[in-house]
Design a protein around this motif. Structure first.
Motif, PDB file in Angstrom:
ATOM      1  N   ALA A   1      -8.461  -6.673 -11.974  1.00  0.00           N
ATOM      2  CA  ALA A   1      -7.177  -6.004 -11.811  1.00  0.00           C
ATOM      3  C   ALA A   1      -6.812  -5.105 -12.982  1.00  0.00           C
ATOM      4  O   ALA A   1      -5.945  -4.238 -12.851  1.00  0.00           O
ATOM      5  CB  ALA A   1      -6.066  -7.046 -11.617  1.00  0.00           C
TER       6      ALA A   1
ATOM      7  N   ASP B   1       0.833  -1.204   0.000  1.00  0.00           N
ATOM      8  CA  ASP B   1       0.000   0.000   0.000  1.00  0.00           C
ATOM      9  C   ASP B   1       0.868   1.255   0.000  1.00  0.00           C
ATOM     10  O   ASP B   1       0.595   2.223  -0.729  1.00  0.00           O
ATOM     11  CB  ASP B   1      -0.919   0.011   1.228  1.00  0.00           C
TER      12      ASP B   1
ATOM     13  N   ARG C   1      -3.200   0.925  -8.960  1.00  0.00           N
ATOM     14  CA  ARG C   1      -2.922  -0.512  -8.942  1.00  0.00           C
ATOM     15  C   ARG C   1      -3.302  -1.178 -10.259  1.00  0.00           C
ATOM     16  O   ARG C   1      -3.088  -2.388 -10.416  1.00  0.00           O
ATOM     17  CB  ARG C   1      -3.696  -1.180  -7.796  1.00  0.00           C
ATOM     18  N   HIS C   2      -3.877  -0.413 -11.155  1.00  0.00           N
ATOM     19  CA  HIS C   2      -4.428  -0.994 -12.371  1.00  0.00           C
ATOM     20  C   HIS C   2      -3.518  -0.718 -13.570  1.00  0.00           C
ATOM     21  O   HIS C   2      -2.329  -0.461 -13.415  1.00  0.00           O
ATOM     22  CB  HIS C   2      -5.851  -0.474 -12.562  1.00  0.00           C
TER      23      HIS C   2
ATOM     24  N   VAL D   1      -4.271  -6.645  -8.226  1.00  0.00           N
ATOM     25  CA  VAL D   1      -3.282  -5.680  -8.717  1.00  0.00           C
ATOM     26  C   VAL D   1      -2.879  -6.096 -10.125  1.00  0.00           C
ATOM     27  O   VAL D   1      -2.583  -7.272 -10.371  1.00  0.00           O
ATOM     28  CB  VAL D   1      -2.044  -5.635  -7.805  1.00  0.00           C
ATOM     29  N   CYS D   2      -2.858  -5.172 -11.054  1.00  0.00           N
ATOM     30  CA  CYS D   2      -2.474  -5.464 -12.435  1.00  0.00           C
ATOM     31  C   CYS D   2      -1.063  -6.052 -12.474  1.00  0.00           C
ATOM     32  O   CYS D   2      -0.159  -5.576 -11.774  1.00  0.00           O
ATOM     33  CB  CYS D   2      -2.535  -4.191 -13.272  1.00  0.00           C
TER      34      CYS D   2
ATOM     35  N   PHE E   1       2.396   2.048  -3.486  1.00  0.00           N
ATOM     36  CA  PHE E   1       1.503   2.723  -4.431  1.00  0.00           C
ATOM     37  C   PHE E   1       1.186   4.151  -4.000  1.00  0.00           C
ATOM     38  O   PHE E   1       1.176   5.070  -4.827  1.00  0.00           O
ATOM     39  CB  PHE E   1       0.204   1.918  -4.586  1.00  0.00           C
TER      40      PHE E   1
ATOM     41  N   HIS F   1       2.618  -4.438 -12.441  1.00  0.00           N
ATOM     42  CA  HIS F   1       3.297  -3.956 -11.229  1.00  0.00           C
ATOM     43  C   HIS F   1       4.067  -5.052 -10.496  1.00  0.00           C
ATOM     44  O   HIS F   1       4.779  -4.745  -9.527  1.00  0.00           O
ATOM     45  CB  HIS F   1       2.267  -3.349 -10.262  1.00  0.00           C
ATOM     46  N   TYR F   2       3.941  -6.304 -10.906  1.00  0.00           N
ATOM     47  CA  TYR F   2       4.546  -7.400 -10.145  1.00  0.00           C
ATOM     48  C   TYR F   2       6.065  -7.296 -10.001  1.00  0.00           C
ATOM     49  O   TYR F   2       6.593  -7.619  -8.918  1.00  0.00           O
ATOM     50  CB  TYR F   2       4.184  -8.754 -10.761  1.00  0.00           C
TER      51      TYR F   2
ATOM     52  N   PHE G   1      -1.707 -10.784  -4.299  1.00  0.00           N
ATOM     53  CA  PHE G   1      -2.356  -9.530  -4.714  1.00  0.00           C
ATOM     54  C   PHE G   1      -3.030  -9.709  -6.079  1.00  0.00           C
ATOM     55  O   PHE G   1      -2.638  -9.083  -7.070  1.00  0.00           O
ATOM     56  CB  PHE G   1      -1.329  -8.397  -4.759  1.00  0.00           C
TER      57      PHE G   1
END
Length: 359
Positions: free
Chosen positions: A94, A24, A34-35, A312-313, A27, A316-317, A309
């Motif tokens: 996501a 959190d 998150r997308h 979450v798109c 971001f 971002h991983y 997660f």
């Protein structure tokens, strides 16, 4: 009666609370959504353009039979990549903060031969909750009776050779979705131990979208192309073999490799660990530093981050991976990863050999 499982180890809850707070903060401190990012939209355009282009080239009839066979295989690969990169994120919610956008992109799943509604149940609800738990996670039941992927399954003599025939069977996964699996799952009273009850409109959607797929990928090619029925069958099977093999391998390399666990509940239905810790023990990353793997697999080479997660798109991983790995190490928890695709493939091969032998 369905057995309700509970993750009961409250002493382990600090891990997920900590890693979630750190994610959190990541971001918020960067004012990031998150997308989907512009890079994610560029990937989406690339894969959709490739899919439409390959489909159009096939229907043009301007290529030799061998050329059309190659195009069919490439189209199968792009079907898998659309599933990984676009539909998977959309069905998880996501891809976008807008539910309508997610809904539109999730419908593309029908164009690769699978029902997004059924997938949401089997994958989002069942697999993500009961990962690698025999009798609950049906994703580890690949060709029951032929391929044994956990020690709780009964052993059969021919499974000693499963390390040789499992990979061709993975190639049938997509064809099974198109012709059998979605219908079978939809009309079961429960998936794993999850009791199903479908809205009336989903009965219509199942048959409507299946009919659309059959029209686009069976009827139309037979009408417009100057080929025989058996030549069409070869091309159709080639498309689905490539699609199924890509889909099957990415899943197996994330959950059935050395180090991943296949835990079972106690007699009262309790899992003696927290849900997030269960995800760490049952999930593995592969080729985490490969940009090509991340681009093609929709981030599913970083399956650990996805399971912790899922909303979450995947774009971002890579940034989240360092946070998750560090936090897991601080709590003395496993963080399973194979450095390359080939090392993960070898590990899965050894697991097939292991489970192919009697307990």
């Amino acid at each position: 009666m369905a057995q309700t499982l509970k993750f009961t180890n409250s002493t382990q809850s600090a891990f997920f609370a900590t890693v979630r707070q750190r994610v959190d903060t990541y971001f918020l401190s960067r004012s990031l959504s998150r997308h989907a990012t512009p890079a994610m939209w560029a990937k989406t355009i690339f894969f959709l353009t490739g899919f439409v282009g390959l489909y159009g080239l096939l229907l043009s009839g301007q290529f030799s039979l061998w050329g059309m066979l190659v195009l069919a295989g490439l189209l199968g690969a792009f079907c898998a990549f659309i599933g990984f990169n676009i539909c998977h994120d959309a069905i998880h919610g996501a891809f976008s903060a807008n539910k309508r956008v997610n809904k539109v992109f999730s419908l593309l799943f029908n164009l690769i031969g699978a029902s997004p509604y059924v997938w949401n149940i089997t994958h989002n609800i069942v697999h993500h909750t009961y990962t690698n738990i025999p009798g609950h996670d049906e994703d580890i039941e690949v060709a029951p009776g032929l391929v044994r992927l956990c020690e709780d399954e009964p052993h059969r003599p021919w499974q000693r050779y499963q390390h040789l025939y499992a990979f061709p069977l993975y190639g049938l996964a997509s064809l099974s979705w198109v012709l059998r699996k979605d219908y079978l799952k939809f009309f079961k009273s429960k998936i794993g131990e999850h009791v199903t009850k479908h809205p009336r409109r989903e009965y219509v959607n199942l048959f409507l979208y299946k009919a659309l797929y059959y029209a686009l990928f069976i009827v139309l090619p037979l009408v417009v192309l100057d080929i025989t029925w058996w030549q069409f069958v070869i091309g159709f099977l080639a498309l689905h073999f490539v699609e199924g093999l890509v889909l099957g391998l990415v899943f197996q390399l994330a959950h059935v490799v050395e180090g991943t666990a296949f835990p079972v509940p106690d007699p009262s239905g309790d899992m003696q660990e927290a849900w997030a810790v269960h995800q760490l023990r049952t999930t593995a990353n592969f080729a985490p530093r490969s940009r090509l793997a991340s681009f093609l697999c929709g981030g599913l080479n970083r399956q650990i981050e996805h399971h912790l997660f899922p909303r979450v798109c995947h774009i971002h991983y890579p940034a989240l991976a360092g946070i998750v790995k560090q936090t897991a190490q601080e709590f003395n928890l496993p963080y399973i990863e194979n450095r390359s695709f080939l090392s993960a493939l070898r590990s899965h091969y050894r697991m097939l050999q292991l489970f192919g032998r009697p307990a």
